[in-house]
Design an enzyme around this catalytic site. Structure first.
Site, PDB file in Angstrom:
ATOM      1  N   ARG A 147      42.265  48.541  40.214  1.00 26.43           N
ATOM      2  CA  ARG A 147      42.402  47.293  40.964  1.00 26.43           C
ATOM      3  C   ARG A 147      41.954  47.427  42.424  1.00 26.43           C
ATOM      4  NH1 ARG A 147      45.859  44.027  37.937  1.00 26.43           N
ATOM      5  NH2 ARG A 147      46.171  42.663  39.725  1.00 26.43           N
ATOM      6  N   ASN A 158      49.751  42.102  46.653  1.00 26.53           N
ATOM      7  CA  ASN A 158      48.465  41.875  45.984  1.00 26.53           C
ATOM      8  C   ASN A 158      48.196  40.387  46.048  1.00 26.53           C
ATOM      9  OD1 ASN A 158      46.288  41.712  44.177  1.00 26.53           O
ATOM     10  ND2 ASN A 158      47.671  41.510  42.434  1.00 26.53           N
ATOM     11  N   LYS A 171      37.870  47.172  39.648  1.00 24.27           N
ATOM     12  CA  LYS A 171      37.685  46.793  38.248  1.00 24.27           C
ATOM     13  C   LYS A 171      38.145  45.365  38.002  1.00 24.27           C
ATOM     14  CE  LYS A 171      36.787  47.639  33.901  1.00 24.27           C
ATOM     15  NZ  LYS A 171      35.352  47.506  33.579  1.00 24.27           N
TER      16      LYS A 171
HETATM   17  O1  M6R Z   1      37.575  41.325  34.161  1.00 20.95           O
HETATM   18  P1  M6R Z   1      36.430  40.342  34.157  1.00 20.95           P
HETATM   19  O2  M6R Z   1      35.566  40.471  32.947  1.00 20.95           O
HETATM   20  O3  M6R Z   1      36.864  38.939  34.384  1.00 20.95           O
HETATM   21  O4  M6R Z   1      35.534  40.768  35.396  1.00 20.95           O
HETATM   22  C1  M6R Z   1      34.411  40.012  35.753  1.00 20.95           C
HETATM   23  C2  M6R Z   1      33.532  40.770  36.701  1.00 20.95           C
HETATM   24  O5  M6R Z   1      34.241  41.123  37.853  1.00 20.95           O
HETATM   25  C3  M6R Z   1      32.962  42.030  36.067  1.00 20.95           C
HETATM   26  O6  M6R Z   1      32.236  41.742  34.912  1.00 20.95           O
HETATM   27  C4  M6R Z   1      32.060  42.769  37.067  1.00 20.95           C
HETATM   28  O7  M6R Z   1      30.917  42.009  37.335  1.00 20.95           O
HETATM   29  C5  M6R Z   1      31.715  44.141  36.513  1.00 20.95           C
HETATM   30  N1  M6R Z   1      32.051  45.139  37.475  1.00 20.95           N
HETATM   31  C6  M6R Z   1      30.298  44.318  36.160  1.00 20.95           C
HETATM   32  O8  M6R Z   1      30.066  45.589  35.651  1.00 20.95           O
END
Ligand code: M6R
Length: 608
Positions: A27, A101, A603
């Site tokens: 996170r 957060n 992430k």
């Molecule tokens: O957890 P999520 O799928 O909602 O996250 C969306 C984006 O933050 C995520 O796909 C981000 O673009 C990745 N780090 C790409 O690899």
């Protein structure tokens, strides 16, 4: 964003705090800290720039031990990632310690109006919470939290210590996830169940709720401070699979896990050679009589799967469909009504922009379907129906296996929708389902043959300042994902373009040796993309083609060719993305980047 934890135990809880924070590093990981009330009745704090490993060293050096404490791992929003901005933050009188957060949108207003400028030790929005707690405290901590939260605008999950009540851990949440739980060895507050490393029962705090946790009891209050009863249920951490195994990085391991991730995701969606989607998700009645349009809303890579999904829905089922960037969607006065099927895609299920867009679509009467990897996440729990991707826990910040699993869900949905709409006959539906079922094996084959050429190409391009990814239609969606993967982990400037657009401006940036990576898997547009490859080659570009076996001869003139197995052009993106993932991995490796935790990223993006 950020991850928070708090715990009370029978013995020293500092190892549990550090262990939990390691789990929450996905996170955010630019700074971290813990605060604890020691046996000597002091509020002690250790903070650091950087990751939990360096916090661990500092905590050990400080010989910090305590039965109650809170911890934080940060992704900076307000204030640089330096020690004085790391949480926990203290109230000026040193009575309260807070980890947060979320984002307090009216922090500057509170600072100037309510706290009259005050003296602040950090540049964070969070510190105002500690000041407000001091301001409103008259001996009752829950009341002080209630009054503090009333002044806040934005999103928060808080864990709070008060020196006057050394046996109690306090929490409050609004718009950011917070779990209160109780296990054999302690009670916990955490952003995610993964941080609680024992069997436990607990519950999520809903908007405005406050909690006070003692070693023996969990007490909950509504936004007015009135006691509320909350049912406790077993708290399940997604999958405690955090081992890299024989791989140097989680990302590489996750790339290799894609055949299983897609296989597991598709398994409940294909039965007896046909795609089966629960009636609650797509009923014949809704499709025939209610469905007017589909909106797919997501961020980052999840949005790229939505681009593919939208194109497939339109092509196969002739239903109007659009992919929307979640952070734009809610501010664009979107046209949504009961005839809208709104699909929200998210690995984490916690992405703030996606969640906010979901709430808006729900308010306006859309039917809400989500495609989510983390069961029990906020997006999953607020949806009318959910299709779970079964990618398992994804640790690397750059998504790979969750992306592939999401794509496979869109493939299945597109086939089912086209059947229900009567746009494809039974035989076509079965043929496509058959191709879909073969996807995991083809993914495995593609990965196997792509590793060596990806490594070799990375050696040639890793020092280039920039590069381009091009493709048309479905291949454009794949190119866009390939480009994001490259910039995200290798920090190279890479851009994706619809192949036909390059000549309308961007081609002026092509220099001798500039890598231009073309994806061409769809026979309907491959010849056009091939012409675009010729155009950049004529200007000295290093041309790379990612093509299916049957299209490979047409691209023989490209400098480097990655060949993926033939499959239905609808599903070829699942294969073409694999060499691109590997190429970014090996390029980042060669450049010495922090592959699993790239700089400035996290992430799970839980702020808007
Ligand atoms: O957890 P999520 O799928 O909602 O996250 C969306 C984006 O933050 C995520 O796909 C981000 O673009 C990745 N780090 C790409 O690899």
């Amino acid at each position: 964003m950020c991850g928070i934890i708090g715990t009370i135990g029978d013995r020293n809880i500092v190892p549990a705090l550090i262990g939990g924070l390691r789990q929450l590093e996905y996170r955010g990981y630019d700074s971290a800290g813990v605060a604890a009330i020691t046996q000597a009745h002091t509020l002690a704090r250790v903070r650091t720039e950087g990751k939990i490993a360096s916090l661990d060293e500092k905590v050990t050096a400080a010989k910090l031990e305590a039965p109650i404490g809170i911890g934080h791992t940060r992704w900076a929003t307000h204030g640089a990632p330096v020690e004085r901005n790391a949480h926990p933050h203290f109230s000026p009188d040193g009575r309260f310690a807070v980890v947060h957060n979320g984002i307090i949108e009216n922090a500057s207003e509170i600072k100037s109006m309510l706290l009259k400028g005050g003296v602040f030790a950090s540049d964070t929005d969070t510190e105002v919470i500690a000041h407000l707690l001091q301001l409103y405290y008259t001996g009752d901590v829950v009341q002080a939290i209630r009054d503090t939260c009333r002044r806040l605008r934005g999103a928060w999950a808080l864990a709070i210590l008060c020196l006057d009540t050394p046996d109690t851990l306090y929490g409050a949440a609004s718009g950011s996830p917070l779990l209160a739980a109780k296990g054999e060895n302690g009670v916990y507050l955490a952003s995610d169940a993964i941080a609680i490393r024992e069997k436990a029962v607990g519950c999520r705090l809903h908007k405005g709720e406050i909690c006070a946790l003692d070693r023996d009891a969990l007490r909950f209050f509504d936004a007015e401070g009135k006691p509320v009863f909350k049912e406790l249920a077993p708290v399940s951490a997604n999958e405690n699979d955090t081992d890299k195994g024989a791989y140097a990085h989680h990302m590489l391991r996750e790339i290799m896990q894609q055949p299983d991730a897609v296989g597991r995701t598709l398994s409940p969606l294909i039965e007896d050679g046909r795609v089966v989607i629960d009636d609650g998700v797509l009923s014949a009645d809704f499709v025939k009589n209610g469905l007017r349009e589909i909106k797919i809303v997501a961020c980052g890579s999840a949005y790229h799967t939505g681009m593919t999904g939208a194109m497939l829905f339109e092509r196969l089922s002739r239903v109007s469909a659009r992919a929307e960037i979640a952070s734009e969607f809610r501010y664009a006065s979107p046209l949504i009504d009961e005839g809208t099927l709104a699909i929200f895609v998210s690995q984490s299920g916690e992405t703030a922009d996606t969640l906010a867009a979901l709430r808006l679509a729900k308010e306006r009467g859309a039917k809400i379907l989500s495609i989510v990897n983390v069961p029990g996440s906020a997006i999953a729990s607020e949806s009318d129906c959910v299709i779970h991707t079964k990618a398992g826990r994804e640790i690397a910040v750059a998504t790979t296996k969750a992306y592939s699993a999401q794509l496979s869900v869109f493939y299945a949905l597109a086939i089912r929708l086209a059947s229900l709409k009567g746009e494809i006959d039974e035989e076509t539906a079965r043929r496509l389902a058959h191709e879909l079922a073969a996807l995991p094996d083809r993914i495995a084959e593609t990965i196997e043959v792509s590793v060596a050429p990806a490594k070799a190409l990375a050696e040639q391009i890793y020092a280039r300042p920039d590069m381009f990814f091009i493709g048309r239609q479905l291949d454009f969606a794949t190119a866009t994902e390939g480009s994001l993967k490259m910039k995200e982990i290798s920090y190279l400037n890479s851009q994706a373009y619809a192949a036909g657009e390059l000549k309308h401006g961007t081609i002026s940036l092509v220099e001798p040796g500039t890598p231009v990576i073309a994806v061409a898997t769809d026979p309907a547009v491959a010849a056009k993309t091939q012409s675009n490859v010729c155009e950049v080659k004529a200007r000295g570009a290093k041309s790379v083609a990612v093509v299916t076996r049957s299209l490979a001869p047409a691209f023989a003139d490209a400098d480097v060719v990655f060949t993926v197995p033939d499959t239905s052009p609808y599903f070829a993106g699942s294969l073409a993305v694999l060499p691109l993932q590997l190429l970014s991995y090996y390029t980042a490796l060669k450049r010495g980047c922090d592959i699993d935790q790239p700089k400035n990223l996290a992430k799970s993006v839980t702020v808007e």
